[in-house]
Write an enzyme that holds these catalytic residues in place. Structure first.
Site, PDB file in Angstrom:
ATOM      1  N   GLU A   1       0.806  -1.210   0.000  1.00 43.16           N
ATOM      2  CA  GLU A   1       0.000   0.000   0.000  1.00 43.16           C
ATOM      3  C   GLU A   1       0.844   1.266   0.000  1.00 43.16           C
ATOM      4  OE1 GLU A   1      -2.068  -0.058   4.051  1.00 43.16           O
ATOM      5  OE2 GLU A   1      -1.778  -2.150   3.520  1.00 43.16           O
TER       6      GLU A   1
ATOM      7  N   CYS B   1       6.282  -4.838  15.739  1.00 40.47           N
ATOM      8  CA  CYS B   1       5.690  -3.840  16.643  1.00 40.47           C
ATOM      9  C   CYS B   1       4.239  -4.228  16.922  1.00 40.47           C
ATOM     10  CB  CYS B   1       5.752  -2.440  16.018  1.00 40.47           C
ATOM     11  SG  CYS B   1       7.436  -1.879  15.739  1.00 40.47           S
TER      12      CYS B   1
ATOM     13  N   CYS C   1       1.120  -2.417  15.225  1.00 40.70           N
ATOM     14  CA  CYS C   1       1.188  -2.160  13.792  1.00 40.70           C
ATOM     15  C   CYS C   1       0.646  -3.334  12.976  1.00 40.70           C
ATOM     16  CB  CYS C   1       2.638  -1.884  13.401  1.00 40.70           C
ATOM     17  SG  CYS C   1       2.837  -1.555  11.651  1.00 40.70           S
TER      18      CYS C   1
ATOM     19  N   CYS D   1       6.484  -6.879   7.134  1.00 42.45           N
ATOM     20  CA  CYS D   1       7.546  -6.349   7.982  1.00 42.45           C
ATOM     21  C   CYS D   1       7.877  -7.405   9.021  1.00 42.45           C
ATOM     22  CB  CYS D   1       7.068  -5.074   8.672  1.00 42.45           C
ATOM     23  SG  CYS D   1       8.332  -4.242   9.663  1.00 42.45           S
TER      24      CYS D   1
HETATM   25  N1  SAH Z   1       9.344   0.652  10.215  1.00 45.76           N
HETATM   26  C1  SAH Z   1       9.404   2.091  10.209  1.00 45.76           C
HETATM   27  C2  SAH Z   1       8.470   2.755   9.226  1.00 45.76           C
HETATM   28  C3  SAH Z   1       7.083   2.210   9.101  1.00 45.76           C
HETATM   29  S1  SAH Z   1       5.974   2.500  10.447  1.00 45.76           S
HETATM   30  C4  SAH Z   1       9.218   2.624  11.601  1.00 45.76           C
HETATM   31  O1  SAH Z   1       9.016   1.843  12.522  1.00 45.76           O
HETATM   32  O2  SAH Z   1       9.334   3.832  11.801  1.00 45.76           O
HETATM   33  C5  SAH Z   1       5.634   4.213  10.339  1.00 45.76           C
HETATM   34  C6  SAH Z   1       5.158   4.840  11.627  1.00 45.76           C
HETATM   35  O3  SAH Z   1       3.812   4.458  11.919  1.00 45.76           O
HETATM   36  C7  SAH Z   1       5.977   4.437  12.816  1.00 45.76           C
HETATM   37  O4  SAH Z   1       6.209   5.534  13.645  1.00 45.76           O
HETATM   38  C8  SAH Z   1       5.067   3.430  13.498  1.00 45.76           C
HETATM   39  O5  SAH Z   1       5.434   3.268  14.835  1.00 45.76           O
HETATM   40  C9  SAH Z   1       3.717   4.068  13.264  1.00 45.76           C
HETATM   41  N2  SAH Z   1       2.573   3.174  13.434  1.00 45.76           N
HETATM   42  C10 SAH Z   1       2.435   1.888  13.077  1.00 45.76           C
HETATM   43  N3  SAH Z   1       1.230   1.420  13.434  1.00 45.76           N
HETATM   44  C11 SAH Z   1       0.581   2.431  14.008  1.00 45.76           C
HETATM   45  C12 SAH Z   1      -0.711   2.575  14.607  1.00 45.76           C
HETATM   46  N4  SAH Z   1      -1.566   1.574  14.685  1.00 45.76           N
HETATM   47  N5  SAH Z   1      -1.031   3.798  15.097  1.00 45.76           N
HETATM   48  C13 SAH Z   1      -0.166   4.830  15.042  1.00 45.76           C
HETATM   49  N6  SAH Z   1       1.054   4.751  14.506  1.00 45.76           N
HETATM   50  C14 SAH Z   1       1.428   3.566  14.007  1.00 45.76           C
END
Ligand code: SAH
Length: 344
Positions: free
Chosen positions: A91, A115, A118, A111
């Site tokens: 996406e 996390c 996420c 990924c």
């Molecule tokens: N892997 C990288 C980039 C992708 S995630 C990273 O970790 O930075 C991009 C951003 O979106 C990151 O700050 C991540 O922590 C945040 N993110 C992911 N899922 C989320 C959610 N459900 N709500 C808010 N932010 C989220």
């Protein structure tokens, strides 16, 4: 067959020479692709048929197929689901601001960082995207919105520093005059904090913005949210950021997703400001997007305001991320996940 989007101009020139073509042909081909959005060799009119035949035999122009588009009610956010030749979908999000269009690209299919909040990481990582596949998201989206994209954030699915070489090559190409000529200062790379790669990135001395998904000033709490904390402590991440600032003179950005009762108390705000005090940095507070895989809940408006206030009082420049496109599942990985589920 090669994806021609994976080639930089020097590589294409070398290929031309090896195949008894003038290296000038490389510039012409790049012009067609990047300046004219012409994605069929046979439509490149100033290139001889014999050369086009050679190109067709050896290359494809890897623009992904558009599978779905979602537009937010306010029409300021568009989300595209793209499919590559091997069937994998990713996406890409375009956000329209007054100051120009910004794109959020994916760097991996899925990924593997895990996390907990996420959606991108739910089914693990399938594969890295090549530089050309990342670039193709920008080309395809520009054509779709019929407008120039002026800002790029590497903040879609995937961990950019877990796909280092391809991501660097993507930045090099998109920044080049023959390509989309997007300035390095208009590119932001977001990472969960892979320390040795942050150092390596700093040593490249680029002018891109480094964004760190910090989400907590305490290792123990960060670990509940991000398994990568097992490997790298907050202190080691901050040290790497200081090194990045020293090398590049660029302000680092910290992302902080506020989760109710987990990392959003005033005590956390104070701890965070102690850690960041005096650093050339900026904090972006993100009201967490609730996804159904976990029970992380969004902080209250008052809580977010108070968090912002404490940081600002300590002299740390802080903003709250505008929530765009939450009505179209624009949070990382949610669209791909629903697509995969619908195929089951
Ligand atoms: N892997 C990288 C980039 C992708 S995630 C990273 O970790 O930075 C991009 C951003 O979106 C990151 O700050 C991540 O922590 C945040 N993110 C992911 N899922 C989320 C959610 N459900 N709500 C808010 N932010 C989220």
């Amino acid at each position: 067959m090669y994806n021609i989007l994976d080639f930089n101009i020097d590589e294409l020139k070398t290929w031309m020479k090896k195949n008894n073509e003038s290296s000038f042909r490389a510039s012409q081909v790049m012009d067609w692709i990047y300046k004219n959005n012409t994605w069929k060799f046979d439509n490149m009119k100033n290139i001889a048929k014999s050369t086009r035949d050679k190109l067709n035999e050896n290359f494809y122009i890897g623009i992904p197929e558009l599978v779905q588009v979602y537009e937010s009610k306010k029409r300021d956010t568009l989300k595209f689901l793209y499919k590559y030749r091997d069937g994998n979908v990713i996406e890409t999000v375009v956000m329209k601001y007054d100051r120009g269009n910004s794109i959020c690209v994916s760097t991996q299919v899925g990924c593997r960082m895990g996390c907990r909040f996420c959606a991108s990481t739910v089914n693990g990582m399938v594969r890295n995207l090549t530089s050309g596949e990342i670039l193709a998201q920008v080309l395809a989206a520009q054509k779709e919105i019929d407008d120039r994209i002026s800002n790029v954030v590497l903040m879609g699915s995937g961990e950019p520093l877990d796909n280092f070489e391809n991501v660097i090559k993507f930045i090099e190409i998109i920044n080049s005059k023959y390509s989309l000529n997007i300035g390095q200062r208009h590119i932001t790379l977001s990472t969960c904090g892979i320390v040795p790669k942050i150092i390596e990135l700093a040593d490249k001395n680029l002018q891109i913005t480094l964004a760190i998904s910090l989400h907590s000033p305490e290792d123990e709490v960060r670990l509940k949210m991000m398994p990568i904390s097992n490997k790298y402590s907050i202190k080691s991440i901050i040290d790497a950021c200081k090194y990045y600032i020293d090398k590049t003179d660029r302000r680092v950005s910290f992302e902080y997703a506020l989760v109710k009762g987990v990392n959003d108390s005033d005590i956390f705000a104070k701890k965070l400001s102690n850690i960041l005090k005096g650093m050339l940095c900026h904090v972006n507070l993100i009201p967490i997007n609730e996804v159904r895989e976990n029970d992380f809940k969004k902080s209250s408006k008052d809580n977010i305001k108070s968090f912002l206030h404490i940081l600002s009082q300590s002299g740390i420049e802080t903003t709250i991320r505008k929530e765009m496109g939450s009505d179209i599942n624009a949070a990382c990985g949610q669209l791909r996940r629903s697509y995969l589920e619908s195929k089951k």
